[in-house]
Every structure is written in structure tokens, then in C-alpha cells.
Design an enzyme around this catalytic site. Sequence first.
Site, PDB file in Angstrom:
ATOM      1  N   HIS A   1      -1.096   0.413 -10.302  1.00 63.70           N
ATOM      2  CA  HIS A   1      -1.765  -0.523  -9.386  1.00 63.70           C
ATOM      3  C   HIS A   1      -2.301  -1.736 -10.151  1.00 63.70           C
ATOM      4  O   HIS A   1      -3.491  -2.069 -10.070  1.00 63.70           O
ATOM      5  CB  HIS A   1      -2.898   0.163  -8.600  1.00 63.70           C
ATOM      6  CG  HIS A   1      -3.226  -0.580  -7.328  1.00 63.70           C
ATOM      7  ND1 HIS A   1      -3.631   0.038  -6.169  1.00 63.70           N
ATOM      8  CD2 HIS A   1      -3.193  -1.913  -7.038  1.00 63.70           C
ATOM      9  CE1 HIS A   1      -3.850  -0.878  -5.229  1.00 63.70           C
ATOM     10  NE2 HIS A   1      -3.597  -2.071  -5.730  1.00 63.70           N
TER      11      HIS A   1
ATOM     12  N   ARG B   1       0.846  -1.187   0.000  1.00 60.01           N
ATOM     13  CA  ARG B   1       0.000   0.000   0.000  1.00 60.01           C
ATOM     14  C   ARG B   1       0.883   1.239   0.000  1.00 60.01           C
ATOM     15  O   ARG B   1       1.956   1.247   0.603  1.00 60.01           O
ATOM     16  CB  ARG B   1      -0.905   0.027   1.246  1.00 60.01           C
ATOM     17  CG  ARG B   1      -2.074  -0.946   1.171  1.00 60.01           C
ATOM     18  CD  ARG B   1      -3.098  -0.537   0.105  1.00 60.01           C
ATOM     19  NE  ARG B   1      -4.198  -1.490  -0.008  1.00 60.01           N
ATOM     20  CZ  ARG B   1      -4.302  -2.432  -0.961  1.00 60.01           C
ATOM     21  NH1 ARG B   1      -3.359  -2.560  -1.883  1.00 60.01           N
ATOM     22  NH2 ARG B   1      -5.357  -3.224  -0.995  1.00 60.01           N
TER      23      ARG B   1
END
Lengths: 309, 309
Positions: free
Chosen positions: B272, B224
Site C-alpha cells: 500500500h 481498494r
Amino acid sequence: MSLLISLPESMGPRALCSALLDLEPEMKIVTGHENVQNPDEVEFAVVWNHPEGLLLNYPNLKAISSYGHGADGLLADSKLPEGIPLVRLTNETMAEWMSEYLLAVVLLQRRQLLQHAENPNFIEWGIAARHPGNQLSILGLGYLGKAAAKVFLKNGFEVAGWSRTPKQVEGVSSFSGNDGLTEMLKSTDYLVNLLPLTTETTDLLNTETLSKLKRGAYLINVGRGQTLVEEDLIPLLDDGQLSGACLDVFRTEPLAEEHPFRKHKKILITPHNSSSTPADSVAPQILENYKRAVSGRQLLNQVDLTHGY
Amino acid sequence: MSLLISLPESMGPRALCSALLDLEPEMKIVTGHENVQNPDEVEFAVVWNHPEGLLLNYPNLKAISSYGHGADGLLADSKLPEGIPLVRLTNETMAEWMSEYLLAVVLLQRRQLLQHAENPNFIEWGIAARHPGNQLSILGLGYLGKAAAKVFLKNGFEVAGWSRTPKQVEGVSSFSGNDGLTEMLKSTDYLVNLLPLTTETTDLLNTETLSKLKRGAYLINVGRGQTLVEEDLIPLLDDGQLSGACLDVFRTEPLAEEHPFRKHKKILITPHNSSSTPADSVAPQILENYKRAVSGRQLLNQVDLTHGY
């Protein structure tokens, strides 16, 4: 009696000399053919890109070793001394480096990392860019081809291979002959050329053969530049028959600055460094062949002059 | 009674709906929270980046599933209905894609293929450009971390791992705690962050911790964005403490066009997409949790609210 090392500076002639001396401190080694004082003493030569005719200078030569996996550079010398056996190197580290390069390039292409590097916005945020194609086909199932096959098999690829004579390699769908080549190419997603350069393999990769590949396949040439008809490549890329190509070898090396390959978006160029000859790692094999040559025993990895590798 | 799918378009809400209906044709599914006609009917919700407070609208909700490996997006909603269990996905295909991405990036860096792509002349012809460093260290030894460890082990890397609580993973040197982190970092060539986002992992990668890495190490963040203090990264790259970084996640996504990461030569950015949630592959697990939720049984992959993952 001595061993001659005649290599370009970039291949590290002194590193080889020192690796050989570590194994056999009493050995007489001459590094650089310009440093040979008594040509009669040279019994064994380790060469790469040597000047044509050089090896005729040594009347007591017992064997000549290529300082690489390929023997084509040696054989390109039309003035080799007759009847002197030629050997080449096979080495686990060289095979590991080659396999690692191939895996790097294939995964790079599968995950489109060069496209990301150029422009991370080329695909919508959060969308996986992953080519699903899973068949890797290897032209040439020799020492390097078999090592590469193992690496791709353990990473989940379907692996096919093509060779002059039929070969059985565990887990690999094996093909040979013209029909075998056509059959293999039609289901190929990634084509790797590891063939030795011979009269049969020269120009093998051309518009006709590459058009038999599955549409959108990716070509990797780590064998020899002469296997690929260079002018045929760009139209196949522009047309989409090939999705890209990674080239480590070329018909003329180093690749000319103005060569059109250098400007093409779909071509990744590396400067003939997919593998390398690690001195420490190959020195024992060279020493062994030197000893065998001077004592008249059977050599390791002797080049078959009929087939040219 | 129904299952609600509330996902951004990029995650393919209709693909999930259709994959679930393939398994259970009679199932009642609402795709898109704006299409819910009777909120009382919603018993199970599959969400990603849902609007804060949305889940308070469904009084008969039995469980909520994140549509990904992480639960942090769900937990970021300060208006979650109390006492409703949360689950997340674990999936072999997601782990395979993640491991493949990591292997691609590490090999790319080891063989300097981005540098070759930009300028094949950056290194002399015939010279292998290969980083010898062989230790890959994984922060987070959960489902994805363990799967990645296996892939790197079988490709010849030394693998270390760090986790909140000590873990035994075959072939992996395992560390935990602050001292364990320091110990692991000092011998790390490639650092992979796969930690879940929790209060403890927020800002964990900063000037202090990254300075403990072996000089010239390479950072890959696929966990993250909040785990990395973004402003600390560029000085570490410019100073050479880090040789480069590959970032798939960011504190704010999509990454702003003007973000300095986008211009930095040593940073590879991916949007991502190191992994993805494949609808066909995760549908059985979602269906199973739906059935368990409506019949009051123990759920799979339930989020531990104490630890936040």
C-alpha cells in the site's frame, strides 16, 4: 546484382528479406552468405556479427550496412575491403524501444519494485519507497541519446548529457570533455551509457570515473560492454557508491553463466534486448541506401572512420 | 479551540503537525487522540484508521478530514457523529506519485523486467521481450484517474476510462455503465483500478468481469482491496486469462504472511505504497479546510454521502 543479408538467426534474416521484398518485389536478395552462388553479384551487404574477412569475397560490393545502431561490430573486422563505405541504422522505433527500456529501469529503481518483488516486507506497510533523486545523465547525445532525453524531460526529470563535441539539445544541460564529465557526474542520480564503442570510450566507466558520481547513483549500460571496466563495478556496488546497476551489454556476449554479475543482488541483467532492429521499420532505410550505393549517391548514416561511429 | 491529528505512526502524525505549525505558528494542535485533555476544544480532526466511535467524543467538532484520497476508512466507522461534514484530500504530489508507480509497473510488465531479474536466460540472447499491447484502461476517472490518464497519454498509450457517470477527458475513450464496462474491457491490455470503495464498487472485479478482458491482460489494483474478489484472481492467472497482477491494496492489510498471493509468481505485491500523503504538500489544504470549518464556509473536497466518496 544482389543484396546480401548475413545476420544471426536471432536477428531474423528472413523477416528482413521479406520486408525488403514487400517494398521492392523484383529485388534480388540472398539470405545467408553460405547461399551466395555468384560473389560478383553482391553489391550491398547487411551484416551483424559476420565472419571476419567475409566481405573481401565480394569484388563488386558498393557499401556495407550494419544491422543495428552501432558500427563497432563491423569495424572489429580487421579484414574489411578497403574504401567501401559503411553505414549504420538510425530508426525511430529502435529509439522508442530504447527510451522505453530506460524509463522502465529508472522508474523500477526509483520505486524499488525489484526489492518489492523479492520481499514485499522489506519496508514497513504503507511507507512509500521512492528515491527522490531526479537527475538523469546520458553519456552520448546521438540519435538514441537525444530521443531518450526527450522522454525523460517530458516525465519530469532533470536531464544532462555528455558528448565528445559540445552539443545543444533543448532542455538538456550539455557537457563535453574530461572536466565536463566530472562536473556532470557529481550531480547525477541515474547514469545512462549510450556511447558508441571507440578507442576513446573503451574503459571510460571505471573506478575513477564512477567514483565521481553522486553517492548512491544508479548505472545503466545500454551502449557497449567494453565501455565498462567490469571488475571495477562490484566493489563500487558493495561499497554503496553505486546503489545498483542495470546492464544490457557486456564485454563478452552472451554473458557467461559463471560471471559474478549474475549472482549480484544489485545488478539487473538483460540479454542485450534494450532495443531491437524491427525489420519492417528499417527496411525502407536499407533499401534507400542500397539504391544510393548502386547509383553512386551519398549514403545515409555513413560511418565516420576517423571517429569510429 | 484545536485541531486533532489521529494517524498511525507510519503516516507521520508529527510531520503533519510540524508542517501545519510552519504555516500557522499560533495554531493549537493535539497530536494523538490519547493526548486530548479537553474534548470540547477539538473543532477539526484529521484521521486515518481511527478507532470506531472516537469522533463522538468531541461535541464541538465542525468537520473531519481523511488523511488520504479515500474516504472509505472514515465511512467504515458506524459511529460517526451525525451531520458533521467529511472531507478528503486531493493533491498533485499524491497524483504524481501514483501515476509514476503505475507507469513503472506497466513498463516493467511490458518489458518483462521481473522475469529478467529472476532469470536473464528466460529468453534467447538478443531477443526483445516486449508486450505490444498498448491500451491502458482506468476504472475511476476522478482526480487520480485523470492525472494517470495524462501521464500514459504522453507516453504513447491508448487510454480508456470508466466512471459511474459519463465523463469527458481529453484524449481518453470514456465509458460508463455495465455495457460500457464490457465494451472497454474487451480491448484492454492493462487494467488499473482507481475506483473509490462504495457499495457499487465492492466485488466489481471478479471472475465474470475479469473474463471480459482481452486475454493476457494485466491487472493493477491501487484503489481498494475490496473491489477485487481475491479468490477469483489466482485461477484467472493460472489459466492465462490474466498475464499477471500488481496489487497494492488488499481486503485485509497488512496482507497476511500466509496469503496465497505472496507465493504466486505472477503477482507483484507492494505494501500500500503506490502513493503517499506528503505532509508538507497537503498541510495547506488541511489548514484551509480547518479555517473554512471554524468559520462555517463551504469545505474543499467534501465527501458526498449519497455516493460514498
